[in-house]
Design a protein around this motif. Sequence first.
Motif, PDB file in Angstrom:
ATOM      1  N   UNK A   1     -21.370  51.832 -23.321  1.00 14.61           N
ATOM      2  CA  UNK A   1     -20.384  51.553 -22.523  1.00 14.61           C
ATOM      3  C   UNK A   1     -20.434  50.836 -21.104  1.00 14.61           C
ATOM      4  N   UNK A   2     -21.324  50.988 -19.881  1.00 13.17           N
ATOM      5  CA  UNK A   2     -21.939  50.586 -18.667  1.00 13.17           C
ATOM      6  C   UNK A   2     -23.188  50.029 -18.217  1.00 13.17           C
ATOM      7  N   UNK A   3     -23.853  49.614 -19.753  1.00 13.22           N
ATOM      8  CA  UNK A   3     -24.815  49.112 -19.408  1.00 13.22           C
ATOM      9  C   UNK A   3     -25.952  50.213 -19.129  1.00 13.22           C
ATOM     10  N   UNK A   4     -26.031  51.288 -17.718  1.00 15.58           N
ATOM     11  CA  UNK A   4     -27.062  51.654 -17.305  1.00 15.58           C
ATOM     12  C   UNK A   4     -26.914  53.950 -17.036  1.00 15.58           C
TER      13      UNK A   4
ATOM     14  N   UNK B   1     -28.176  40.516 -21.403  1.00  9.25           N
ATOM     15  CA  UNK B   1     -26.930  39.957 -22.147  1.00  9.25           C
ATOM     16  C   UNK B   1     -26.378  40.791 -22.289  1.00  9.25           C
ATOM     17  N   UNK B   2     -24.564  41.154 -21.121  1.00  8.83           N
ATOM     18  CA  UNK B   2     -23.953  42.081 -21.292  1.00  8.83           C
ATOM     19  C   UNK B   2     -22.466  41.767 -22.585  1.00  8.83           C
TER      20      UNK B   2
ATOM     21  N   UNK C   1     -19.428  44.211 -18.948  1.00  6.28           N
ATOM     22  CA  UNK C   1     -18.462  43.591 -18.074  1.00  6.28           C
ATOM     23  C   UNK C   1     -17.516  44.202 -17.327  1.00  6.28           C
ATOM     24  N   UNK C   2     -16.708  44.559 -18.172  1.00  5.53           N
ATOM     25  CA  UNK C   2     -15.250  45.265 -17.604  1.00  5.53           C
ATOM     26  C   UNK C   2     -15.371  46.051 -16.774  1.00  5.53           C
ATOM     27  N   UNK C   3     -16.132  47.505 -17.767  1.00  2.00           N
ATOM     28  CA  UNK C   3     -16.146  48.671 -17.539  1.00  2.00           C
ATOM     29  C   UNK C   3     -17.762  48.707 -16.201  1.00  2.00           C
TER      30      UNK C   3
ATOM     31  N   UNK D   1     -22.259  39.826 -13.442  1.00  2.00           N
ATOM     32  CA  UNK D   1     -22.781  38.689 -13.809  1.00  2.00           C
ATOM     33  C   UNK D   1     -23.881  39.113 -14.510  1.00  2.00           C
ATOM     34  N   UNK D   2     -24.015  39.228 -15.829  1.00  2.00           N
ATOM     35  CA  UNK D   2     -24.981  39.188 -16.644  1.00  2.00           C
ATOM     36  C   UNK D   2     -26.174  37.990 -16.587  1.00  2.00           C
TER      37      UNK D   2
END
Length: 508
Positions: free
Chosen positions: A139-142, A167-168, A173-175, A185-186
């Motif tokens: 969802x939010x990468x982290x 690369x997300x 990215x949006x969340x 940005x990724x």
Amino acid sequence: MTADQRTDAGKGATAPVAEEATHDLTVASDGHSSSGSQSGVRRFTTDSADGPDFTLGEYDLSERAALRRVAGLSTELTDITEVEYRQLRLERVVLVGVWTTGTLAQAENSMRELARLAETAGSEVLDGLVQRRDRPDPATYIGSGKAKELRDVVDTTGADTVICDGELAPGQLRQLEGVVKVKVVDRTALILDIFAQHARSREGKAQVELAQLQYLVPRLRGWGESLSRQVGGRAANGVGIGGRGPGETKLEIDRRRITARMSKLRKEISGMKTARDVKRSRRDNNQVPSVVLAGYTNAGKSSLLNRLTGAGVLVENALFATLDPTVRRAETSDGRVYTLSDTVGFVRHLPHQLVEAFRSTLEEVAAADLILHVVDASDEDPEAQIKAVREVLADIEALDVPEQIIFNKVDDADAETQLRLRSLVPSALFVSARTGFGLDDLRQLIEERLPRPDRSVVALIPYTRGDLLARIHSDGEVVSEDHTNDGTLISARVRPDLAATLEEFATV
């Protein structure tokens, strides 16, 4: 408030996050880097000899998931006045990465490389955080909790951008943007931005634009009723007639225009590829051997090209300074002509959009007779450089081309590092484009590994056919030559087409 005060305030406000992330972990740093450098080295120690081994993942769940500050990444300027600081207007960024595999040292090296990429793109690195996870949060990468902690770091440092080391997906990215409230940005978008800044030729600009559009298409998004899609029947909350969308929406128009632009760019690049293929076919018809300089970005390929051929191409201590290929004529000590080509540098996790867009340019590598794989001997992780380059070579089907590892910048590598590299690649050659060390050995190596003519001929060439004698000297390899009363008796190794021409003068 001055830049010094903001920096001190930022450090003070984020201290609880660092303390919570480390617990019994003691962080020591050799120093803080100044603007434009990441010289800080982070060392990890525990309070006791029986403490947990953090490289093996033997620590509590809270520590495993914590955001860990990477020391030595900040490039915030602290020795200038407030007025000067406002005039600079550099984009202020915070870096964040997810450590899923490998050692902590490898994760931090990746973050330091991301910091160099961010600086090359024209930003100012304020902080860098890395989190240990089995895999990035979908969802939010982290993760939502760590995303809120990241938002606190962003608020404290005054950053206006977050750069993620990976690369997300569009949803990630949006969340993540929705949580941190600044632009996210990724790594892929960052590299594409650097390529866009450095592209100079018409083909290079077209290739970069195509890669950017390929990256952008799945990430188009919009907000509000003006971007709503068409509806009908009992849709639109049952409104029905009068509640339908405004026809083709702005989002759909943008996507259609981008698709049309991508099609046009592909046709343009295809036309440029035809011109390059014609030039290459001429060299192939003349059977001129080709040597290509390939390797990691900023490994010193352009410097070696200048040293070997006097090409005079741009040399800059920056990532991706060379995007447009350069081909120069060179000659061995025995008179054999070959071409030496400089190519775009590679990097870890090179975006696949760039590999596809630059495929016509990278075909120079796949069509070469010899690849000089240039590696930065002073880099902290040269093994990772070699692996990243070979992954790209596999993508362009160039692994079958003969390869020679060249460790450049040995003047910046200590004796212990050189010894380790010699054990890593025993057949490698060590050179320095800056000092000229090892360049004579490199020229000799190229001469030995170039393909040689495969037909042996002995012919008596009349003095009236000096043109044939000149071709033998320029295109072949002369073994012996003797001037007689009837003409020049020559023994040489030549290509099949020239051997057929010399048949009428053959003496054996």
